[in-house]
Design an enzyme around this catalytic site. Structure first.
Site, PDB file in Angstrom:
ATOM      1  N   LEU A  88       0.455   4.330  -8.510  1.00 46.09           N
ATOM      2  CA  LEU A  88       0.852   5.425  -7.292  1.00 46.09           C
ATOM      3  C   LEU A  88       1.837   5.096  -6.601  1.00 46.09           C
ATOM      4  O   LEU A  88       2.670   6.011  -5.924  1.00 46.09           O
ATOM      5  CB  LEU A  88      -0.418   5.967  -6.673  1.00 46.09           C
ATOM      6  CG  LEU A  88      -1.396   6.310  -7.298  1.00 46.09           C
ATOM      7  CD1 LEU A  88      -2.722   6.534  -6.348  1.00 46.09           C
ATOM      8  CD2 LEU A  88      -1.209   7.676  -8.072  1.00 46.09           C
ATOM      9  N   GLY A  89       2.319   3.784  -6.504  1.00 50.45           N
ATOM     10  CA  GLY A  89       3.527   3.461  -5.795  1.00 50.45           C
ATOM     11  C   GLY A  89       3.358   1.801  -5.408  1.00 50.45           C
ATOM     12  O   GLY A  89       2.304   1.296  -5.285  1.00 50.45           O
ATOM     13  N   ASP A  90       4.377   1.316  -4.973  1.00 50.83           N
ATOM     14  CA  ASP A  90       4.659  -0.146  -4.494  1.00 50.83           C
ATOM     15  C   ASP A  90       4.594  -0.119  -2.852  1.00 50.83           C
ATOM     16  O   ASP A  90       5.251   0.620  -2.452  1.00 50.83           O
ATOM     17  CB  ASP A  90       5.773  -0.803  -5.005  1.00 50.83           C
ATOM     18  CG  ASP A  90       5.437  -1.307  -6.358  1.00 50.83           C
ATOM     19  OD1 ASP A  90       4.242  -1.355  -6.902  1.00 50.83           O
ATOM     20  OD2 ASP A  90       6.648  -1.386  -7.273  1.00 50.83           O
ATOM     21  N   PHE A  92       2.949  -5.134   0.443  1.00 48.57           N
ATOM     22  CA  PHE A  92       2.063  -6.283   0.077  1.00 48.57           C
ATOM     23  C   PHE A  92       1.307  -6.045  -1.126  1.00 48.57           C
ATOM     24  O   PHE A  92       0.540  -6.937  -1.559  1.00 48.57           O
ATOM     25  CB  PHE A  92       0.933  -6.515   1.173  1.00 48.57           C
ATOM     26  CG  PHE A  92       1.749  -6.898   2.515  1.00 48.57           C
ATOM     27  CD1 PHE A  92       2.124  -8.235   2.586  1.00 48.57           C
ATOM     28  CD2 PHE A  92       1.844  -6.373   3.394  1.00 48.57           C
ATOM     29  CE1 PHE A  92       2.702  -8.794   3.819  1.00 48.57           C
ATOM     30  CE2 PHE A  92       2.708  -6.528   4.680  1.00 48.57           C
ATOM     31  CZ  PHE A  92       3.022  -8.123   4.790  1.00 48.57           C
ATOM     32  N   GLY A  93       1.396  -5.023  -1.954  1.00 45.65           N
ATOM     33  CA  GLY A  93       0.800  -4.774  -3.208  1.00 45.65           C
ATOM     34  C   GLY A  93       1.002  -3.432  -3.813  1.00 45.65           C
ATOM     35  O   GLY A  93       1.969  -2.574  -3.412  1.00 45.65           O
ATOM     36  N   THR A  94       0.431  -3.389  -4.983  1.00 41.54           N
ATOM     37  CA  THR A  94       0.868  -2.148  -5.878  1.00 41.54           C
ATOM     38  C   THR A  94      -0.717  -1.242  -5.621  1.00 41.54           C
ATOM     39  O   THR A  94      -1.468  -1.829  -5.804  1.00 41.54           O
ATOM     40  CB  THR A  94       1.191  -2.302  -7.163  1.00 41.54           C
ATOM     41  OG1 THR A  94       2.203  -3.090  -7.332  1.00 41.54           O
ATOM     42  CG2 THR A  94       1.441  -1.226  -8.047  1.00 41.54           C
ATOM     43  N   VAL A  95      -0.487  -0.109  -5.733  1.00 40.65           N
ATOM     44  CA  VAL A  95      -1.625   1.028  -5.576  1.00 40.65           C
ATOM     45  C   VAL A  95      -1.580   1.669  -6.833  1.00 40.65           C
ATOM     46  O   VAL A  95      -0.609   2.556  -7.467  1.00 40.65           O
ATOM     47  CB  VAL A  95      -1.377   1.953  -4.116  1.00 40.65           C
ATOM     48  CG1 VAL A  95      -2.453   2.866  -4.026  1.00 40.65           C
ATOM     49  CG2 VAL A  95      -1.080   1.329  -3.059  1.00 40.65           C
ATOM     50  N   ASP A 120       3.562   0.698  11.279  1.00 44.94           N
ATOM     51  CA  ASP A 120       4.205   1.228  10.266  1.00 44.94           C
ATOM     52  C   ASP A 120       4.226   2.918   9.649  1.00 44.94           C
ATOM     53  O   ASP A 120       3.793   3.256   8.714  1.00 44.94           O
ATOM     54  CB  ASP A 120       4.150   0.399   9.042  1.00 44.94           C
ATOM     55  CG  ASP A 120       4.909   0.587   7.654  1.00 44.94           C
ATOM     56  OD1 ASP A 120       6.364   0.839   8.283  1.00 44.94           O
ATOM     57  OD2 ASP A 120       4.836   0.393   6.687  1.00 44.94           O
ATOM     58  N   LYS A 134      -5.617  -0.613  -4.200  1.00 47.10           N
ATOM     59  CA  LYS A 134      -4.529  -1.363  -3.999  1.00 47.10           C
ATOM     60  C   LYS A 134      -4.790  -2.957  -4.160  1.00 47.10           C
ATOM     61  O   LYS A 134      -5.760  -3.615  -3.881  1.00 47.10           O
ATOM     62  CB  LYS A 134      -4.389  -1.550  -2.221  1.00 47.10           C
ATOM     63  CG  LYS A 134      -3.273  -2.036  -1.395  1.00 47.10           C
ATOM     64  CD  LYS A 134      -3.246  -1.834  -0.097  1.00 47.10           C
ATOM     65  CE  LYS A 134      -1.962  -1.927   0.490  1.00 47.10           C
ATOM     66  NZ  LYS A 134      -1.862  -1.871   1.981  1.00 47.10           N
TER      67      LYS A 134
END
Length: 625
Positions: free
Chosen positions: A352-354, A357-360, A470, A374
């Site tokens: 779903l996206g980067d 702190f990680g990839t989803v 954020d 995540k």
């Protein structure tokens, strides 16, 4: 023992520190040799004024960070290697941590001699990430049949083993438009290009070469970047330890650590003043220790550093959780195998996206629930603290416009994974200026609804003594009815209600960061207010927060908005598809929201409204509209 006994070792440490400060003599010497070698920025080809984290062949290893080595002697344009691929570095903006890179192989020859050796462009599991303002161009090579239905400008004539074979290029949108099946082509190479350059691609092979040579923007991140800011603020220069390759702060007096000692000066006459100051500081610290103890004894508050460390320890040592079905802070514990199955072994097609702190990944649990998983980067030294912070925060929160946490992995899984509800309709950024953006598809009333619901979620966080840290349109998700779900609390901070600010290393995303926070790293809820002001301007303009194709003074959307509003040129900022010029009611509402955003974007935090006041103002604007 009680709290005083627990406090005793800290008091002893303070006393020892006090005597060291007063009685240990301060050395005097020439500037550290490492400091002198890294002090002067360097030039690499056409790029000048470069410094940490960048390295060059002629610059010592300890002046930079691994992964940022530039080759400067092969021509006017520097070359960087990212995951075994070579890129030209056309431009670097160190303050925004953005650089423009172009694939070296395709910049030199769109038809390489051996097309079978052309790799895809990938930044996965590197220190770099794509910016939202990009679109993929697909290059198809070694097509067995004549390429039909492809307009002539998009065809490429490439020879393979002295045999002419058809090739072509197209964006994903053009492929759908042409209804073209590229399965007849053996090689498919994806290359990101700026969205603003896509229209140029209709100009044929030369236009393609030009766009590929100009390259695309990427953001770069490294684990030590936040520590580097603290080093520079203490008068040091960021560098690397030559023996461990870890971060070090290069200081004039060789006292290299993470920061340089304050008051480090070669003037002998200052020694007495420093010693007296140290005595005063020692006494003040002793008083502060007992004051803090008394405060904490009377009321319980959240202290970020202590709760993170304690939570992390319990995470790895507790015997109360189980491999499956247990609870951790009231959160369900999934097994790694369960989530591996849900995401089809973390299939890249389900990404779903980067995130920072990680990839989803998208996943489907055995009970049928659609989830977002995540997966925290394995090579990130902050991953445990970040994981614990997010779990701790999310389990405390219940709000209709915050994404719900379903669970996480247990300590036995060996990998840190968070499982939350899947929100199917993308992010606000997608709909404003991303993959889902279409002129007029997001009317003003929907944008007004998004702003109110987002403000409601942030006001709830602030009332819970939590700062998001954020706030940006990429962290505001939408369901199919365009209802808001604010997500990504990995950077959030809990802090005591009686503390006015928290001093932290730099957080947030370029374009959204509170300028006062960027300067002094003092985090307050007004930092979120500033970031939300940028979000409001995005909703008004449909423009991204940072865009390097704009005029230099307008790269940051916040600067552009302030200038337009002050010069009474709001109409130049507003998305013309909103009906600002034609509908009086919309014009009145947009103007009111722009004035509210202007208050949120004030440089001094004291002049910004609270999130609660922002929410009330938006509700009033919405009701009158």
């Amino acid at each position: 023992m009680g709290a005083p006994a627990l406090l005793l070792p800290h008091v002893h440490s303070i006393i020892i520190l006090f005597f060291l400060l007063v009685f240990v003599p301060i050395s005097h010497c020439e500037d550290d040799e490492y400091y002198k070698q890294c002090f002067t920025p360097f030039q690499c080809g056409s790029l000048s004024n470069l410094s940490y984290p960048f390295l060059s062949d002629e610059r010592p290893e300890f002046c930079g960070f691994q992964g940022f080595r530039l080759r400067c002697l092969e021509g006017p344009i520097p070359i960087i290697t990212i995951k075994n691929q070579e890129f030209y570095v056309n431009f670097v903006n160190q303050s925004e941590r953005v650089m423009t890179i172009a694939r070296k192989d395709l910049s030199e020859n769109v038809c390489p001699p051996d097309v079978a050796e052309i790799p895809n462009t990938t930044l996965k599991e590197t220190l770099f990430s794509y910016v939202p303002e990009l679109e993929n161009v697909n290059l198809f090579y070694n097509c067995s049949n004549e390429v039909k239905m492809i307009p002539t400008p998009y065809k490429i004539s490439c020879a393979v083993n002295d045999e002419q074979r058809d090739a072509f290029y197209a964006t994903d949108e053009l492929l759908r438009k042409w209804n073209q099946d590229p399965s007849d082509c053996n090689i498919r190479v994806e290359v990101p290009v700026p969205k603003v350059a896509v229209e140029q691609l209709s100009g044929g092979m030369e236009a393609l070469r030009k766009v590929l040579r100009e390259g695309f923007n990427v953001k770069y991140m490294f684990d030590t970047i936040t520590v580097c800011h603290g080093c520079e603020n203490s008068g040091g220069i960021c560098g690397s330890n030559s023996s461990t390759s870890g971060f070090t702060c290069l200081c004039t007096d060789q006292s290299n650590s993470y920061t340089c000692p304050k008051g480090n000066d070669k003037n002998v006459g200052l020694n007495v003043g420093i010693a007296v100051g140290a005595a005063f500081v020692g006494g003040a610290i002793m008083c502060a220790i007992f004051y803090i103890y008394q405060r904490r004894h009377k009321r319980k508050t959240y202290a970020p550093s202590s709760f993170v460390s304690q939570s992390t320890t319990s995470y790895f040592s507790s015997n109360s959780d189980t491999e499956k079905g247990g609870l951790y802070f009231g959160v369900f514990l999934f097994t790694y195998a369960e989530l591996e199955e849900a995401t089809n072994n973390f299939d890249s097609a389900k990404e779903l996206g980067d995130r920072r702190f990680g990839t989803v990944y998208y996943g489907k649990l055995r009970d049928g629930r659609a989830v977002a998983v995540k997966r925290l980067y394995e090579n990130n030294y902050k991953r445990v603290d970040q994981f614990m912070n997010e779990v701790k925060i999310l389990t405390r929160l219940r709000h209709q416009h915050l994404a719900s946490l379903y669970g996480c992995t247990s300590r036995h899984s060996g990998e840190l994974l968070l499982v939350s509800e899947y929100i199917p309709n993308g992010t606000v950024a997608d709909h404003l200026h991303g993959q889902r953006a279409k002129p007029g598809a997001l009317p003003w009333q929907t944008r007004m609804k998004i702003s109110v619901e987002t403000a409601s979620a942030l006001a709830y966080l602030h009332a819970s003594d939590i700062i998001h840290c954020d706030v940006q349109t990429n962290n505001i998700l939408l369901d199919n009815k365009f209802c808001v779900k604010v997500t990504n609390f990995g950077l959030s901070r809990l802090f005591p209600v009686d503390v006015t600010h928290a001093s932290t290393a730099p957080l947030g995303t370029p374009g959204y960061v509170d300028p006062e926070y960027h300067e002094c790293y003092q985090l307050t809820d007004k930092s979120d207010v500033y970031s939300f002001g940028v979000v409001l301007i995005e909703l008004i303009s449909s423009m991204p927060a940072v865009d390097f194709t704009r005029h230099p003074r307008e790269i940051n959307l916040s600067n552009m908005a302030i200038n337009k509003i002050q010069s009474r040129a709001l109409h130049e900022l507003v998305d013309h598809n909103l009906g600002f010029e034609l509908d009086y009611a919309i014009r009145r509402m947009v103007t009111a929201v722009a004035e509210l955003a202007f208050q949120c974007l004030q440089a001094e935090k004291e002049t910004r409204p609270s999130m609660e006041n922002v929410l009330e103002a938006l509700k009033e604007i919405q009701s009158k509209g």
